[in-house]
Design a protein around this motif. Structure first.
Motif, PDB file in Angstrom:
ATOM      1  N   ASP B   8     -33.100  -4.000  11.508  1.00  0.00           N
ATOM      2  CA  ASP B   8     -33.046  -5.215  12.314  1.00  0.00           C
ATOM      3  C   ASP B   8     -31.692  -5.873  12.106  1.00  0.00           C
ATOM      4  O   ASP B   8     -30.955  -5.536  11.178  1.00  0.00           O
ATOM      5  CB  ASP B   8     -34.190  -6.167  11.962  1.00  0.00           C
ATOM      6  N   THR B 200     -31.132   0.159  21.136  1.00  0.00           N
ATOM      7  CA  THR B 200     -32.443  -0.358  20.741  1.00  0.00           C
ATOM      8  C   THR B 200     -33.476   0.691  21.094  1.00  0.00           C
ATOM      9  O   THR B 200     -33.520   1.170  22.233  1.00  0.00           O
ATOM     10  CB  THR B 200     -32.749  -1.674  21.467  1.00  0.00           C
ATOM     11  N   ARG B 202     -37.548   1.440  21.178  1.00  0.00           N
ATOM     12  CA  ARG B 202     -38.881   0.863  21.069  1.00  0.00           C
ATOM     13  C   ARG B 202     -39.853   1.963  20.677  1.00  0.00           C
ATOM     14  O   ARG B 202     -39.848   3.042  21.244  1.00  0.00           O
ATOM     15  CB  ARG B 202     -39.299   0.259  22.407  1.00  0.00           C
ATOM     16  N   VAL B 209     -39.148  -1.196  13.953  1.00  0.00           N
ATOM     17  CA  VAL B 209     -38.070  -2.072  14.435  1.00  0.00           C
ATOM     18  C   VAL B 209     -36.767  -1.272  14.420  1.00  0.00           C
ATOM     19  O   VAL B 209     -36.424  -0.655  13.412  1.00  0.00           O
ATOM     20  CB  VAL B 209     -37.927  -3.309  13.523  1.00  0.00           C
ATOM     21  N   ASN B 211     -33.393  -2.439  16.237  1.00  0.00           N
ATOM     22  CA  ASN B 211     -32.809  -3.402  17.181  1.00  0.00           C
ATOM     23  C   ASN B 211     -31.295  -3.379  17.178  1.00  0.00           C
ATOM     24  O   ASN B 211     -30.654  -3.630  16.162  1.00  0.00           O
ATOM     25  CB  ASN B 211     -33.281  -4.823  16.844  1.00  0.00           C
ATOM     26  N   HIS B 212     -30.731  -3.101  18.345  1.00  0.00           N
ATOM     27  CA  HIS B 212     -29.291  -3.288  18.571  1.00  0.00           C
ATOM     28  C   HIS B 212     -28.445  -2.604  17.497  1.00  0.00           C
ATOM     29  O   HIS B 212     -27.489  -3.193  16.986  1.00  0.00           O
ATOM     30  CB  HIS B 212     -28.947  -4.781  18.620  1.00  0.00           C
ATOM     31  N   SER B 254     -36.405   1.613  25.818  1.00  0.00           N
ATOM     32  CA  SER B 254     -35.297   1.795  24.874  1.00  0.00           C
ATOM     33  C   SER B 254     -34.014   1.861  25.673  1.00  0.00           C
ATOM     34  O   SER B 254     -33.986   2.372  26.793  1.00  0.00           O
ATOM     35  CB  SER B 254     -35.501   3.090  24.076  1.00  0.00           C
TER      36      SER B 254
END
Lengths: 258, 272
Positions: B8, B200, B202, B209, B211-212, B254
């Motif tokens: 994250d 990202t 999903r 998680v 994320n980015h 994603s």
């Protein structure tokens, strides 16, 4: 080979001529398995006014003899192969007990005559190191004001007592957390770090610039070495030729959590 | 070998005159074991280009330049028992340029942990800090059986779903993605290979998680190249292929974002 580092000793190799220049015998390195050798190009050397070889115009070579003295484990290899900071942190393995007095640097540069090469010999030092015991590490820091040529002692704070160290990272901090001006890259080139346990020099006069490891492939990982802060220090090379700046060296230290 | 499970990002918005920045309280890794932390330095991408946050479009600071400009930045971390676990680590040591993550292996107190600037910034900017948590050490990596590589362009500031790029056949398989390799180059400059995107992923089960995550984390070689006749030295990013615990990826949701100010061309390899 286990890559972890424990002991190190800096040896100055006088260059007296074009041709073979033998490495001085060093009692402390006798019967020690040498893991790596670093060559550091710098001007001011520890404890001497003699200047260091900081550049060259003709390629120098290094030859290392084993303890029989007759067999070369490394034969005429370019010296710059052993320059840690110039090779993205990649260290050629040596992994042998050496006969230093039968080992030599072949110098082809007149300009280097009268100067010294700085060689750092890394060796296993089980007396002051250990295996990993803990997974959790503490990342800490020290700042060392460099006010004197000799004896800029590391801060003797209780939280470091008895700790087993795995990493030492040098940063060129512009300002330390205490607000002091940090020692920059130019100043650090002439500084040497000694980490001492009792009277034994675990790391002896190791050029501080080796601990700046940003962008190095192989970061230096120590085998949980032990040393006393109050017996350890930074000195300025050149025996007075380089003036201490008064600025502070910033080091992060990583050690096992008790 | 470390196998990531969750990654994250925390964005710190740096303000003129402010020297301390505490971690936010509502993070996905609160009370979870933080494995390691890496600070993203977009200086390792295209030196002169502006890069913006994949979260809110804020301008990202080039940490390397900030550091050399006199703004030495430190991080303090405390565990949830308020014990010090990191004291004043210089951020440059744990930046994405240095291939030297800060290993934490602990839960982290969000009340006490913070960034500290020795000198405040002179203009507002943002900094991304990546937190890897709940991962595990394994003796051997899970084997890679196959891979699929896709090449595509993303316009400046744009976002592309992987569903648009990945063959439907692959999408319908139980696609347990185990790793990613990213390569990229400027459409305009046709070289350099250091432009960045943010990926990202999903998880279909909704439990993971990811994320980015910068594509810079997914390179596995030193980038060195020539640009305008000048040898441009790259920075180490990773020395091992970017691997994580097998994830059943929802390709539709994603995506990759290009947060630089130029169009970029990417080649992404999914490892199964």
């Amino acid at each position: 080979m286990n890559k972890k580092l424990s002991g190190a000793k800096t040896v100055l190799v006088p260059i007296t001529k074009v041709g073979k220049n033998y490495i001085p015998y060093v009692e402390d390195l006798k019967n020690r398995t040498i893991k790596y050798i670093d060559v550091v190009f710098t001007t001011y050397l520890p404890d001497t006014e003699t200047l260091g070889v900081d550049t060259y115009t003709q390629t120098p070579y290094i030859t290392l003899a084993d303890t029989t003295g007759n067999s070369y484990v490394i034969n005429n290899r370019p010296v710059y192969d052993f320059a840690y900071t110039m090779n993205c942190g990649i260290r050629p393995e040596v992994n042998t007990k050496l006969s230093l007095q039968n080992s030599f640097i072949t110098n082809n540069d007149e300009g280097a005559v009268g100067k010294c090469y700085v060689l750092v010999f890394w060796y296993d030092l089980p007396e002051y190191s250990a295996r990993n015991r803990k997974d959790v590490l503490i990342t800490d820091y020290i700042t060392v004001p460099v006010k004197n040529v000799l004896g800029n002692v590391l801060p003797n704070e209780e939280r470091f007592t008895g700790k087993r160290f795995r990493y030492i990272w040098l940063s060129y901090a512009k300002t330390t957390p205490e607000g002091a001006t940090g020692a920059d890259q130019n100043e650090t080139k002439y500084l040497y770090l000694t980490l001492q346990k009792g009277s034994y020099k675990v790391l002896d006069n190791v050029p501080l610039q080796l601990f700046w490891q940003l962008q190095m492939f192989d970061k230096m990982e120590f085998a949980n070495i032990i040393f006393d802060m109050q017996n350890s220090y930074i000195k300025v090379g050149g025996a007075g030729k380089a003036t201490p700046s008064g600025n502070s060296v910033f080091l992060n230290l990583v050690y096992e959590k008790e | 070998m470390y196998i990531a499970k969750n990654i994250d990002v925390v964005q710190f918005d740096l303000k003129q005159g402010q020297t301390e920045y505490y971690f936010p309280k509502n993070v996905s890794w609160a009370n979870k074991k933080v494995d390691k932390i890496i600070v993203y330095d977009c200086y390792g991408t295209r030196f002169s280009l502006t890069e913006t946050s994949p979260i809110n479009g804020a301008t990202l600071t080039k940490l390397y330049l900030l550091d050399y400009g006199g703004n030495t930045i430190y991080m303090d971390l405390y565990d949830t028992d308020n014990n010090t676990i990191v004291q004043k680590v210089a951020l440059g040591q744990i930046s994405s340029l240095n291939n030297n993550p800060l290993y934490v292996n602990n839960t982290v107190s969000l009340e006490l942990s913070k960034l500290y600037f020795s000198t405040p910034v002179t203009e507002d900017a943002s900094l991304l800090v990546y937190v890897f948590f709940d991962g595990e050490e394994q003796e051997e990596l899970p084997p890679i059986n196959k891979s699929i590589t896709i090449g595509f362009s993303v316009p400046a500031g744009g976002k592309v779903s992987f569903q648009d790029l990945v063959d439907n056949y692959i999408t319908l398989q139980p696609n347990k993605v185990k790793g990613l390799i990213a390569m990229y180059m400027s459409v305009k400059l046709q070289g350099g290979g250091r432009s960045a995107g943010f990926i990202t992923l999903r998880d279909k089960a909704g439990k993971r998680v990811f994320n980015h995550v910068p594509t810079m984390f997914m390179r596995n070689n030193v980038n060195m190249g020539e640009q305008f006749g000048e040898l441009v030295y790259g920075f180490t990013t990773q020395t091992n292929t970017f691997r994580f615990a097998p994830m059943d990826v929802d390709m539709l949701n994603s995506f990759i974002t290009n947060r630089q100010s130029e169009d970029e061309q990417y080649t992404i390899t999914f490892l199964y």
